[in-house]
Design an enzyme around this catalytic site. Structure first.
Site, PDB file in Angstrom:
ATOM      1  N   LYS A  78       0.839  -1.200   0.000  1.00 50.45           N
ATOM      2  CA  LYS A  78       0.000   0.000   0.000  1.00 50.45           C
ATOM      3  C   LYS A  78       0.873   1.248   0.000  1.00 50.45           C
ATOM      4  CE  LYS A  78      -3.999   1.979   2.459  1.00 50.45           C
ATOM      5  NZ  LYS A  78      -4.906   1.808   3.613  1.00 50.45           N
TER       6      LYS A  78
ATOM      7  N   SER B 106      -9.852   1.729   2.669  1.00 49.15           N
ATOM      8  CA  SER B 106      -8.999   2.537   1.817  1.00 49.15           C
ATOM      9  C   SER B 106      -7.928   1.743   1.078  1.00 49.15           C
ATOM     10  CB  SER B 106      -8.304   3.598   2.671  1.00 49.15           C
ATOM     11  OG  SER B 106      -7.426   2.998   3.620  1.00 49.15           O
TER      12      SER B 106
ATOM     13  N   SER C  54     -10.082  -0.782   6.899  1.00 49.47           N
ATOM     14  CA  SER C  54      -9.540  -0.545   5.554  1.00 49.47           C
ATOM     15  C   SER C  54      -8.802  -1.720   4.942  1.00 49.47           C
ATOM     16  CB  SER C  54      -8.615   0.680   5.577  1.00 49.47           C
ATOM     17  OG  SER C  54      -9.371   1.857   5.710  1.00 49.47           O
TER      18      SER C  54
END
Length: 478
Positions: free
Chosen positions: A74, A149, A173
């Site tokens: 990420k 997210s 997330s």
């Protein structure tokens, strides 16, 4: 092949790390334009790392438990000399001077970092539509969101771009996009995985965890990245848990509770097909030998409103460092305050600005006691209620997300509707407890449904045992 299988084949020289990496890069090249899972694809770096693994195998060395396995990261996890943007214009092109601890541990385990994944800006969102670099699409239904997210990491694993990936989980997330993309997603106990090098959203809630296509791969990843880190003051002084070794132990000795407030009957907005899959998961655990009962955890209904006071308050403090002076974007102006304002106006997106303003308001004089202090008291109540439930139950289960993946654009204009996507995942973050989302069948529209298994702090072993049983049941095994 799973990550466990790939690593074994590379360590035995049955396959080369370079060929595996090239295969995944080719898959990315074929489909990335349609999905936008990545902000950066690390082609040269990945091939160099793969060659290094092959050289170690040829020399008779063991490269590690993730030998040659491609891993997606990420884009809020620092990688030395490689752009790390948090999905924001304010950090576009910024190259960290150090690696996050989890990146170092992956490298030590022989993993091959293959790219930085797209995300909601500064991890604020539930759909990966808030990225400054455009939305990510769900590989299973490209007209729908992958969740957020960490939607880029979830999409990368679901699309076969990488067998495993890392995300961060502040209010769901990792688990929510895992559910929407039909993969496994884990939020570890707070402090089990180092946050050093994770760019902060809300420091008391953020936690790094893995995505994978199998429970075993998620267990392997958590074994690699977990454990004490002196660089993180919140790190638990304990070794990484042993998880792969417990996956076959079953659930005969476990007592599992189904949370009434989060299982549908006690909560508006959870689709009937999602409720049905949770009920089926409870039956599967019971059939495997667990004692399964319904239970009430009353204060979990306050989790959503509690989170959206605490998380924005911490964000307003953490994001104050992006001022145009030290790093990232700088918009020149005639004075320093004007430069700060112009930089933040140009660099931050609407959702980040919204949460900064909410958090600053909650922390301001005259409102601190009414909002922030009360929210912290509610957080203590939620943690106490969960701890009370764990006196009776080893684990709890509930939906991961209230719906299956929804169409791109459907909720982006309604923040409150978007925030409801995290209603089932937030309580574990507020309490600092672990949770795992496991794919368990599909909704009426054919899209995957995730069932969430929750446990008390440091209960990852029991949690993974239950997850393995659910995975077997979902696949039709016994």
């Amino acid at each position: 092949m799973s990550a466990v299988e790939l690593a074994a084949s590379i360590r035995s020289a049955e396959r080369s790390a370079r060929s595996v990496t090239e295969e995944h890069l080719e898959t990315i090249n074929e489909c990335e334009d349609q999905l936008h899972a990545f902000n950066l694809i690390m082609i040269d770096e990945a091939l160099e790392a793969a060659d290094a693994v092959d050289n170690r195998v040829a020399a008779g060395d063991d490269p590690g438990p993730l030998a040659g396995v491609p891993v997606a990261i990420k884009d809020n996890i620092c990688t030395r000399g490689i752009p790390t943007t948090c999905g924001s214009r304010i950090l576009e092109g910024w190259r960290p001077p150090y690696n996050a601890t989890v990146v170092e541990r992956l490298a030590d385990a022989g993993a091959v970092l293959i790219g930085k994944t797209n995300m909601d800006e500064f991890a604020m969102g539930s759909s990966t539509e808030n990225s400054a670099f455009g939305p990510t699409r769900n590989p299973l239904a490209p007209d729908r969101v992958p969740g957020g997210s960490s939607g880029g990491s979830a999409a990368a694993v679901a699309a076969g771009f990488a067998p495993v990936a890392l995300g961060s989980d502040t209010g769901g997330s990792i688990r929510q996009p895992a559910a929407l993309c039909g993969v496994v997603g884990v939020k570890p106990t707070y402090g089990l995985v180092s946050r050093y090098g994770l760019i902060a959203f809300a420091s008391s809630l953020d936690q790094i965890g893995p995505f994978a296509t199998t429970v075993a791969d998620a267990a392997l990843m958590l074994e690699v990245i977990g454990g004490h880190d002196p660089m993180d003051s919140t790190s638990i002084p304990a070794e990484a848990p042993s998880l792969l070794s417990v996956l076959d132990e079953g659930v005969d000795d476990l007592v599992v509770g189904v949370i009434e407030e989060l299982s549908g009957e006690g909560l508006d907005g959870i689709d009937a097909d999602v409720q049905a899959r949770v009920a089926a998961a409870a039956e599967a655990l019971s059939a495997a030998g667990a004692t399964v009962e319904r239970t009430s955890v009353p204060s979990t209904v306050y989790g959503l409103s509690d989170y959206y006071v605490i998380a924005p308050a911490e964000a307003s403090s953490n994001l104050a460092r992006y001022d145009g002076v030290r790093y990232g974007l700088r918009v020149d102006a005639t004075s320093t305050p004007e430069m700060n304002t112009a930089t933040r106006t140009a660099g931050f997106g609407d959702e980040v600005k919204r949460r900064i303003m909410l958090g600053t308001y909650a922390l301001s004089a005259g409102y601190y006691d009414a909002y922030y202090l009360k929210a912290q008291k509610a957080r203590t109540l939620i943690a106490a209620d969960l701890s009370r439930a764990y006196e009776r139950f080893d684990l709890l289960i509930c939906p991961t997300a209230p719906t299956t993946a929804f169409p791109i654009g459907e909720k982006i204009a309604d923040p409150m509707l978007m925030y409801l996507n995290d209603v089932c995942t937030i309580p574990s973050n507020l309490a600092g407890h672990p949770a795992i989302s496991v794919p368990f069948g599909h909704g009426e529209n054919g899209l995957p449904v995730g069932v969430q298994v929750l446990g008390p702090a440091m209960a990852e072993a029991a949690m993974f045992r239950a997850a393995a049983v659910l995975e077997m049941a979902a696949s039709g095994g016994s």
